[in-house]
Write an enzyme that holds these catalytic residues in place. Structure first.
Site, PDB file in Angstrom:
ATOM      1  CB  ALA A 201      -0.827   0.170   0.798  1.00  0.00           C
ATOM      2  CB  CYS A 202       3.147   2.378   2.361  1.00  0.00           C
ATOM      3  SG  CYS A 202       1.739   2.380   3.598  1.00  0.00           S
TER       4      CYS A 202
ATOM      5  N   GLY B 135      -0.711   4.017  -2.806  1.00  0.00           N
ATOM      6  CA  GLY B 135      -0.179   5.498  -2.588  1.00  0.00           C
ATOM      7  C   GLY B 135       1.089   5.563  -2.591  1.00  0.00           C
TER       8      GLY B 135
ATOM      9  CG  ASN C  24       1.739   5.894   4.504  1.00  0.00           C
ATOM     10  OD1 ASN C  24       2.714   6.649   5.265  1.00  0.00           O
ATOM     11  ND2 ASN C  24       0.922   5.527   5.021  1.00  0.00           N
ATOM     12  N   PRO C  25       0.884   8.015   2.311  1.00  0.00           N
ATOM     13  CG  PRO C  25      -0.454   8.381   0.004  1.00  0.00           C
ATOM     14  CD  PRO C  25       1.235   7.501   1.367  1.00  0.00           C
ATOM     15  CB  CYS C  26      -2.400   7.776   6.156  1.00  0.00           C
ATOM     16  SG  CYS C  26      -3.504   7.997   4.960  1.00  0.00           S
TER      17      CYS C  26
ATOM     18  CD  GLU D  68      -0.260   4.553   7.302  1.00  0.00           C
ATOM     19  OE1 GLU D  68      -0.540   4.061   6.796  1.00  0.00           O
ATOM     20  OE2 GLU D  68      -0.077   5.987   7.354  1.00  0.00           O
TER      21      GLU D  68
ATOM     22  N   PRO E 254      -4.448   3.974   9.061  1.00  0.00           N
ATOM     23  CG  PRO E 254      -4.993   5.373   7.332  1.00  0.00           C
ATOM     24  CD  PRO E 254      -4.086   4.806   8.157  1.00  0.00           C
TER      25      PRO E 254
ATOM     26  N   GLY F 148      -9.214   2.238   6.775  1.00  0.00           N
ATOM     27  CA  GLY F 148      -9.905   2.755   6.165  1.00  0.00           C
ATOM     28  C   GLY F 148     -10.832   1.554   5.863  1.00  0.00           C
TER      29      GLY F 148
END
Length: 804
Positions: free
Chosen positions: A121-122, A150, A303-305, A307, A455, A457
């Protein structure tokens, strides 16, 4: 990295056998041992929309249990390389996910066992100070987004605006201009139709263009595919505390540009975050202090969030343990923590994530090489708020903070031990030599990092639990069927519903009060101890938000995704205190969001009864057919931005007034263009049939889709809303600017929400549902969207989320 300290006798170690997963079924497990998963309606919605395999025509080809088996078999296939039992591991992995004890990040669920095979994801990509590097990064970003990932970037190496460009004898356009290029590329690429592209842009606080970067999101028309974070250095934060200046440096040659007052810049960051929720802060020196492989490179971005700090070209696959199910209920009805079950899940989850690295297909060879060298994984938790409810611990309490440390230190300890065991079996990560583990003479580990708090989601919806370590957003709400407004479903946070029924205070009246305000605080029918336990995000003080993040960060290798939710009336001073407190308590980054800061106050357009009657009298009789257009008309064209692109709207008049409307999307073709044309034709027919333009405005304005944009300080909810606003603008500014503004179309404007409203099912004076949201209406259920941990998700948990 924080030293791990055992804090109670509950941390007894149960070692797994070398090379074996921890599973009660033992080595003889076969596929008949697979359990049938149970998912909520919301989870099934998410599965159908995002995860289940489809044919080329869009037909769903697998059931949820088929997806779980596809993922488990693909990931467990890595065990063959190490001489382990693939079938036993498949059963263990499958059942762990089916029981909702652990879920990997979304790309793993989507792509494992499929042709694409990209499971992370990252990602972080390098952006150097050259056209070749910049546009190579743009190309690579598109490939990553297409595969479901992302991306994060540091734009700090790009020379500032108006700096010298020797090769062309010109001047630089600066990092912000190139960020817009990345933003447009992200708009173009859709992640397989199931995940929108997401980016993180980082700029060092000592870059000459830092003030432009800080203020760029004040115009919400820009960089909608980016989260922004300022890389705050220790020098800068120290200067803020001292009230002194700090150095601004040209990244092209390292030369000193100027010295600026640190508090002036800090106040600018605070003001922008207060206004729009961005930028956040990344404490970049602290991230590099915790960098396990400094000999390989420096951390520049996340990464986008936020973390997952990563080196350039590095990727990480994440997964989360659902701690809300790590409990046993005893005879008294109370819940106790099941540390044994948690330990087993952590051990198997670490093995799962390490196996993902073995089978992963990365979009770039540079990424494959970097990941193979460091083998970073990010195991975190979700369902923390639900767990606190079960254990009877209020989120905003000292007991909760201590428990958070105890919980995360346990996960970190067992996760690190599992990685050490894997290193004995498979060897340490290749870059171990020279790493911080090597220099401190620690045991070899398989993974350079083990823990991350994400997160969660979408996967928390699949697990049926609260997201990450966030408190719940609301305790109860009404969900309406958009196709049948009479179809209402009353939904309650499960643990709150259980307590309400056991203590006999649940009723339709109580539910209605909770659904209106989202929280149970101040409702006299609810016992005080229940009110104290069941707090929501806006019931919790900013200090406790920060302290909870810091408690988890203490035992997390990477970083913690968490949003500090502030009420609408929070001051800028509160934002400043949150930023400073997070730095003092050891957080690696911080994000704030002030309620409604990304939206205007909800406006209620009210007509008096008299004006409505006057309108009825004034309406002309409608002819049997529309009047002729005539051969000659005159008009004006207005360009307006929508979530689907730029819309060009032309309104033409003849001697009797407006007669027709045309619209053209900036991007030809597609569903949006065809719908705009259909709306235009119907409006033209209505105008020629004697329907007043004001009546058309009333029908079109306020229609919302899932992509809201801003233009000139106005919120554009949808293409239909854009047309309605344009007709209203035409009436007010072009047609009859003196009389039309006093015609009763807008006689009074009153706020619908007060400070206590949570934005759920607010009813305006016309008995029409007004759903206030911060990023557009949810495309699934029409409810409000919430900003949380740098992610956008449905506040009603209907299944929509832009994060995995």
């Amino acid at each position: 990295m924080a030293e791990l300290h055992l804090q109670s006798d509950l941390f007894s170690q149960t070692d797994s056998e070398k090379g074996q997963v921890v599973d009660g079924d033992g080595p003889s497990s076969d596929l008949s041992d697979l359990i049938e998963p149970e998912f909520t309606d919301n989870a099934h919605t998410v599965l159908r929309k995002r995860y289940l395999k489809r044919s080329a025509s869009g037909e769903i080809l697998e059931k949820p249990e088929d997806m779980l088996l596809r993922v488990a078999e693909a990931v467990a296939s890595a065990e063959e390389k190490f001489g382990n039992d693939v079938q036993q591991t498949t059963v263990t992995f499958y059942n762990m996910i089916a029981k909702k004890e652990f879920l990997p990040n979304s790309p793993t669920l989507m792509n494992a066992g499929r042709e694409l095979g990209q499971l992370s994801a990252c990602f972080v990509l390098p952006v150097e100070d050259s056209m070749e590097s910049i546009f190579t990064a743009v190309k690579n970003t598109a490939l990553i987004h297409k595969s479901g990932g992302g991306t994060g970037f540091s734009f700090s190496k790009i020379r500032p605006v108006n700096d010298t460009v020797m090769s062309t004898k010109g001047v630089s356009s600066g990092p912000i201009s190139f960020m817009n290029v990345f933003d447009q590329a992200t708009d173009t690429v859709k992640q397989g139709g199931v995940r929108r592209g997401a980016n993180m842009a980082v700029l060092r606080v000592d870059h000459p263009d830092i003030e432009e970067f800080i203020n760029v999101k004040r115009n919400m028309d820009k960089l909608n595919n980016f989260n922004l974070s300022v890389a705050a250095t220790d020098e800068f934060m120290d200067a803020v505390e001292r009230g002194s200046k700090y150095n601004i440096v040209n990244p092209r040659d390292g030369s000193l540009v100027s010295s600026r007052d640190a508090n002036t810049i800090f106040d600018n960051i605070v003001d922008s975050a207060w206004n729009s929720g961005e930028p956040g802060l990344i404490f970049i020196d602290r991230m590099n202090d915790a960098n396990p492989t400094p000999h390989i490179g420096d951390i520049e971005a996340t990464n986008p969030c936020g973390e997952q700090p990563l080196l350039p070209y590095e990727a990480c696959n994440l997964g989360s343990v659902n701690v809300s199910v790590m409990v046993d209920r005893i005879e008294t009805g109370k819940f106790l923590m099941s540390w044994t079950r948690l330990e087993k899940t952590v051990i198997n989850a670490v093995r799962f994530l390490d196996d993902v690295i073995e089978i992963n297909r990365y979009p770039l060879p540079e990424i494959a090489e970097m990941v193979a060298g460091n083998r970073k994984i990010g195991l975190g938790i979700m369902g923390f708020a639900d767990l606190l409810f079960k254990l009877g611990i209020p989120y905003d309490s000292e007991e909760a903070l201590l428990f958070a440390e105890e919980l995360m230190s346990f996960v970190a300890e067992k996760g690190r031990k599992a990685s050490i065991d894997l290193a004995k079996e498979r060897g340490p990560f290749p870059n171990f030599k020279g790493s911080v583990y090597d220099s401190k003479h620690m045991p070899p580990v398989r993974n350079a990092t083990v823990t991350t708090i994400a997160p969660t989601g979408s996967i928390s919806i699949l697990a049926g639990c609260s997201g990450g370590i966030e408190p719940v957003f609301a305790l109860a709400f009404t969900r309406r069927n958009l196709l049948d407004q009479d179809d209402e479903l009353h939904e309650v946070v499960p643990e709150f519903g259980r307590v309400a029924r056991e203590q006999n205070f649940f009723s339709e009246e109580v539910f209605a009060k909770i659904a209106e305000q989202g929280t149970c605080q101040g409702i006299r029918e609810i016992p005080k101890d229940v009110q104290r336990l069941f707090v929501t995000s806006h019931d919790i003080s900013p200090a406790y938000h920060v302290r909870m993040q810091a408690a988890f960060q203490k035992y997390t290798d990477n970083a913690v995704s968490k949003t500090v939710n502030l009420p609408e009336n929070a001051s800028r001073k509160s934002v400043a205190e949150v930023f400073k407190l997070s730095q003092r308590l050891g957080c690696k980054g911080i994000t704030v969001y002030r309620d409604k800061s990304r939206d205007k106050q909800v406006l209620n357009l009210i007509k008096s009864k008299e004006s409505e009657k006057a309108d009825e009298v004034a309406l002309p009789s409608v002819p049997i057919g529309p009047r002729d257009r005539g051969d000659v008309t005159s008009g004006i064209t207005r360009r307006i931005r929508t979530g689907c692109g730029k819309l060009y709207i032309t309104i033409n008049m003849d001697d009797d007034g407006p007669v027709e409307l045309f619209s053209q999307m900036g991007k030809a073709g597609g569903c949006a263009a065809s719908q705009s044309e259909a709306i235009s034709r119907l409006i033209s027919l209505a105008l020629r049939s004697g329907i007043r333009p004001e009546a058309i405005v009333k029908e079109l304005k306020g229609i919302s889709c899932h992509r809201i944009v801003w233009q000139g300080g106005s919120r554009i909810l949808s293409c239909a809303d854009a047309v309605g606003q344009t007709i209203e603008w035409y009436i007010d500014e072009k047609l009859n600017p003196l009389t039309m503004k006093n015609s009763g179309i807008i006689q009074s404007i009153e706020p619908v929400l007060d400070e206590e409203d949570a934005g759920l099912n607010i009813i305006d004076s016309n008995d029409e549902e007004v759903v206030e949201n911060l990023a557009g209406a949810c495309p699934t259920c029409g409810g409000p969207l919430k900003y949380e941990s740098g992610c956008v998700a449905c506040a009603l948990n209907c299944g929509y989320s832009e994060c995995g």
